[in-house]
Design a protein around this motif. Structure first.
Motif, mmCIF file in Angstrom:
data_model
loop_
_atom_site.group_PDB
_atom_site.id
_atom_site.type_symbol
_atom_site.label_atom_id
_atom_site.label_comp_id
_atom_site.label_asym_id
_atom_site.label_seq_id
_atom_site.Cartn_x
_atom_site.Cartn_y
_atom_site.Cartn_z
ATOM 1 N N ARG A 126 0.841 -1.213 0.000
ATOM 2 C CA ARG A 126 0.000 0.000 0.000
ATOM 3 C C ARG A 126 0.868 1.252 0.000
ATOM 4 N NH1 ARG A 126 -5.233 -0.381 -1.135
ATOM 5 N NH2 ARG A 126 -6.036 0.849 0.587
ATOM 6 N N GLY A 127 1.903 1.257 -0.845
ATOM 7 C CA GLY A 127 2.877 2.333 -0.829
ATOM 8 C C GLY A 127 2.361 3.670 -1.315
ATOM 9 N N TRP A 128 1.113 3.711 -1.774
ATOM 10 C CA TRP A 128 0.586 4.970 -2.293
ATOM 11 C C TRP A 128 0.238 5.956 -1.188
ATOM 12 C CZ3 TRP A 128 -4.287 6.542 -0.801
ATOM 13 C CH2 TRP A 128 -5.093 5.575 -0.213
ATOM 14 N N HIS A 129 -0.019 5.471 0.044
ATOM 15 C CA HIS A 129 -0.613 6.347 1.052
ATOM 16 C C HIS A 129 0.291 7.491 1.499
ATOM 17 C CE1 HIS A 129 -3.224 7.505 4.429
ATOM 18 N NE2 HIS A 129 -4.164 6.974 3.672
ATOM 19 N N PRO A 130 1.608 7.279 1.729
ATOM 20 C CA PRO A 130 2.455 8.434 2.069
ATOM 21 C C PRO A 130 2.467 9.503 0.983
ATOM 22 C CG PRO A 130 3.571 6.381 2.598
ATOM 23 C CD PRO A 130 2.348 6.005 1.826
ATOM 24 N N HIS A 131 2.450 9.072 -0.279
ATOM 25 C CA HIS A 131 2.391 10.043 -1.380
ATOM 26 C C HIS A 131 1.073 10.819 -1.338
ATOM 27 C CE1 HIS A 131 5.948 8.308 -3.411
ATOM 28 N NE2 HIS A 131 5.478 7.152 -2.979
ATOM 29 N N TYR A 132 -0.009 10.105 -1.057
ATOM 30 C CA TYR A 132 -1.318 10.744 -0.947
ATOM 31 C C TYR A 132 -1.313 11.810 0.148
ATOM 32 C CZ TYR A 132 -6.137 11.311 0.665
ATOM 33 O OH TYR A 132 -7.321 11.837 1.085
ATOM 34 N N GLU A 133 -0.771 11.483 1.313
ATOM 35 C CA GLU A 133 -0.757 12.433 2.429
ATOM 36 C C GLU A 133 0.027 13.685 2.070
ATOM 37 O OE1 GLU A 133 -2.342 12.395 5.213
ATOM 38 O OE2 GLU A 133 -3.127 10.355 5.299
ATOM 39 N N ARG A 134 1.177 13.501 1.447
ATOM 40 C CA ARG A 134 1.977 14.674 1.054
ATOM 41 C C ARG A 134 1.246 15.512 0.012
ATOM 42 N NH1 ARG A 134 6.221 10.840 1.278
ATOM 43 N NH2 ARG A 134 6.181 10.581 -0.989
ATOM 44 N N ASN A 135 0.696 14.838 -0.988
ATOM 45 C CA ASN A 135 -0.006 15.571 -2.047
ATOM 46 C C ASN A 135 -1.259 16.258 -1.524
ATOM 47 O OD1 ASN A 135 1.888 14.733 -3.915
ATOM 48 N ND2 ASN A 135 0.709 12.941 -4.557
ATOM 49 N N LEU A 136 -1.954 15.606 -0.591
ATOM 50 C CA LEU A 136 -3.142 16.212 0.010
ATOM 51 C C LEU A 136 -2.789 17.514 0.695
ATOM 52 C CD1 LEU A 136 -6.091 16.178 1.065
ATOM 53 C CD2 LEU A 136 -5.278 14.734 2.954
ATOM 54 N N ARG A 137 -1.769 17.499 1.530
ATOM 55 C CA ARG A 137 -1.390 18.706 2.262
ATOM 56 C C ARG A 137 -0.942 19.814 1.314
ATOM 57 N NH1 ARG A 137 -1.194 14.925 6.145
ATOM 58 N NH2 ARG A 137 -1.498 15.678 8.282
ATOM 59 N N ARG A 138 -0.220 19.431 0.281
ATOM 60 C CA ARG A 138 0.221 20.447 -0.676
ATOM 61 C C ARG A 138 -0.966 21.059 -1.419
ATOM 62 N NH1 ARG A 138 3.551 17.562 -3.183
ATOM 63 N NH2 ARG A 138 2.297 16.978 -4.996
ATOM 64 N N ARG A 139 -1.898 20.230 -1.837
ATOM 65 C CA ARG A 139 -3.014 20.769 -2.621
ATOM 66 C C ARG A 139 -4.018 21.529 -1.760
ATOM 67 N NH1 ARG A 139 -5.526 17.134 -7.347
ATOM 68 N NH2 ARG A 139 -3.418 17.454 -8.169
ATOM 69 N N LEU A 140 -4.108 21.217 -0.473
ATOM 70 C CA LEU A 140 -5.007 21.973 0.400
ATOM 71 C C LEU A 140 -4.573 23.425 0.522
ATOM 72 C CD1 LEU A 140 -5.793 19.432 3.259
ATOM 73 C CD2 LEU A 140 -7.423 20.420 1.645
ATOM 74 N N GLY A 141 -3.294 23.691 0.419
ATOM 75 C CA GLY A 141 -2.803 25.066 0.398
ATOM 76 C C GLY A 141 -3.273 25.881 1.584
#
Length: 281
Positions: A126-141
């Motif tokens: 399930r290696g996608w989840h750390p990438h998701y967390e980082r991308n989520l925080r970046r896109r929330l701005g």
């Protein structure tokens, strides 16, 4: 036209169907939320008789467990039996893509076509989840601090909706339209079943670690369409191993779209699905 489906253990599931033609059953994501795929049904109702449903414990369906992947596969089969007939196309989005895949693996003779939209793949780590967390925080701005503050305390229903809208806004590629799209997903607000969410997510992680789902995918002899949005904050590379495992698979990436590609690229989404559904099973 709305309908109630009763499972063999007596659970009442909300369902809706519209359009004409061969059946297509939709499986919403979450887990723990309700069907938000009405726009998909409207896009495709000229191509199929589209059937939507709220998963057990969610939305307009009866609030009762058990919450397990096997139980949800059986519930999907009940929807198919009551409303679709002996064989149907199945489209799943996000967690619902995994549910649709599992259903096709368990009951391939009951599935004509499988459409896997914005799923997260079958990699056991399930290696996608750390990438998701980082991308989520970046896109929330600028919304990040409010989202984090809401996540640090017990929420009222209004606050839970607010936090969900903020989080869902990150699922869209166009920042100018993201909040409007997320508000649309949250209207009407039917609440989140956190027990369902925790139970299903934990089981999926365990399932991917302990079962050789790739081998079962290699044996799946039916046509599969994978649809991705390249701007999805979940890395699309997570689906590569699924694509390689499926013997009869095509994959379409819809430009300019995130996790809900039918919202941001509806014409190409409809065209891809319609062409696939008219292909020979």
């Amino acid at each position: 036209m709305t309908a109630d489906v009763r499972t063999e253990d007596g659970c009442r599931l909300w369902a809706d169907q519209a359009g004409a033609g061969a059946p297509l059953v939709l499986c919403h994501g979450g887990p723990g939320i309700w069907d938000y795929l009405g726009p998909v049904a409207r896009l495709l109702d000229g191509q199929a008789r589209v059937i939507r449903w709220d998963q057990r414990g969610c939305g307009r369906s009866q609030r009762r467990g058990p919450y397990s992947v096997g139980r949800f596969v059986a519930d999907l089969d009940a929807v198919r039996e009551h409303l679709a007939g002996p064989r149907t196309a199945v489209l799943g989005h996000s967690w619902g893509a995994h549910l649709a895949l599992r259903y096709a693996i368990e009951h391939p003779e009951r599935v004509s076509h499988l459409i896997y939209v914005s799923g997260t793949g079958i990699d056991p780590e399930r290696g996608w989840h750390p990438h998701y967390e980082r991308n989520l925080r970046r896109r929330l701005g600028s919304h990040l601090s409010r989202w984090e503050a809401l996540g640090a305390r017990t929420l009222t229903p209004a606050e839970e909706r607010e936090r969900a809208v903020l989080q869902w806004s990150a699922d869209f590629a166009d920042p100018d339209a993201a909040m409007t799209h997320a508000e649309g997903m949250a209207t009407p607000w039917l609440g989140i079943n956190h027990d369902c969410n925790r139970a299903i997510n934990a089981e999926v992680k365990q399932e991917l670690r302990e079962s050789d789902i790739a081998a079962r995918c290699r044996a799946l002899d039916l046509p599969v369409l994978i649809i991705d949005g390249p701007e999805d904050i979940r890395p699309r590379s997570g689906v590569d191993s699924l694509e390689k495992a499926l013997p009869n698979c095509e994959r379409v990436s819809l430009a300019g779209s995130g996790h809900l590609p039918w919202v941001e690229n509806p014409q190409h989404f409809r065209r891809a699905v319609a062409a696939f559904l008219t292909s020979l099973p």
